[in-house]
Motif scaffolding. Structure first.
Motif, mmCIF file in Angstrom:
data_model
loop_
_atom_site.group_PDB
_atom_site.id
_atom_site.type_symbol
_atom_site.label_atom_id
_atom_site.label_comp_id
_atom_site.label_asym_id
_atom_site.label_seq_id
_atom_site.Cartn_x
_atom_site.Cartn_y
_atom_site.Cartn_z
ATOM 1 N N HIS A 239 5.139 2.200 -3.858
ATOM 2 C CA HIS A 239 5.512 2.136 -2.451
ATOM 3 C C HIS A 239 4.459 2.825 -1.578
ATOM 4 C CE1 HIS A 239 8.320 1.645 0.851
ATOM 5 N NE2 HIS A 239 8.050 2.900 1.207
ATOM 6 N N ALA A 240 3.999 3.997 -2.040
ATOM 7 C CA ALA A 240 2.990 4.750 -1.277
ATOM 8 C C ALA A 240 1.681 3.971 -1.206
ATOM 9 C CB ALA A 240 2.773 6.114 -1.922
ATOM 10 N N ASP B 116 1.371 0.714 -1.338
ATOM 11 C CA ASP B 116 1.643 -0.375 -0.399
ATOM 12 C C ASP B 116 1.471 0.104 1.040
ATOM 13 O OD1 ASP B 116 2.053 -2.758 -1.653
ATOM 14 O OD2 ASP B 116 4.236 -2.603 -1.762
ATOM 15 N N SER B 117 2.056 1.264 1.337
ATOM 16 C CA SER B 117 1.992 1.813 2.694
ATOM 17 C C SER B 117 0.563 2.096 3.116
ATOM 18 C CB SER B 117 2.773 3.127 2.786
ATOM 19 O OG SER B 117 4.072 2.960 2.291
ATOM 20 N N LEU B 118 -0.295 2.427 2.146
ATOM 21 C CA LEU B 118 -1.692 2.728 2.440
ATOM 22 C C LEU B 118 -2.552 1.463 2.513
ATOM 23 C CD1 LEU B 118 -2.145 5.872 0.163
ATOM 24 C CD2 LEU B 118 -2.277 5.843 2.649
ATOM 25 N N GLY B 119 -1.909 0.306 2.301
ATOM 26 C CA GLY B 119 -2.638 -0.953 2.433
ATOM 27 C C GLY B 119 -3.167 -1.516 1.122
ATOM 28 N N ASP C 6 -2.314 -3.616 -1.186
ATOM 29 C CA ASP C 6 -1.247 -4.573 -1.459
ATOM 30 C C ASP C 6 -1.532 -5.492 -2.644
ATOM 31 O OD1 ASP C 6 -3.220 -5.835 -0.125
ATOM 32 O OD2 ASP C 6 -2.029 -6.282 1.677
#
Lengths: 79, 79
Positions: free
Chosen positions: B23-24, B26-29, B31
């Motif tokens: 999740h972290a 993903d949040s940082l881009g 993907d």
């Protein structure tokens, strides 16, 4: 593509988890052990065909989030 | 003799640490990551000359202390 990132405390940084485990092994009678070090192993599944690109991305992830580079070292292995 | 014990959650056991890291990322881009699993890596220095004996001892340690075999699997590698 699967990648394995191994993260360890740098040499000279006290590994309290390792020390505690070593002590516990000693208490249980496993006295042949002379050193214990504990690290993290992170297994990532990355949707990239290119190995060099995957390695570059994972290095970026390790530096940004996965490892604390002040006290930890890491190795990247693409499998 | 140096031995590496890799310890992982069994298939089907929820890896909360891995999910949080995913999740972290993903949040940082980041993907391109489709799965993250986090395990422990324990590096032992054992004072034994015989490889088979070392492996036997370390299996014993893993079963007794290092791994929680209810929810975790482990692999042993002598290097």
């Amino acid at each position: 593509m699967k990648a394995i990132v191994n993260i360890y405390l740098k040499e000279g940084v006290l590994d309290t988890q390792g020390k505690a485990t070593h002590h516990a092994l000693d208490s249980l009678g496993f006295d042949s052990v002379s050193d214990v070090r504990i690290g993290k192993q992170i297994i990532l599944e990355v949707d990239t065909k290119d190995k060099a690109e995957a390695e570059e991305q994972i290095k970026d992830m390790a530096e940004t989030l996965l490892a604390n580079t002040v006290i930890e070292d890491y190795t990247i292995e693409i499998v």
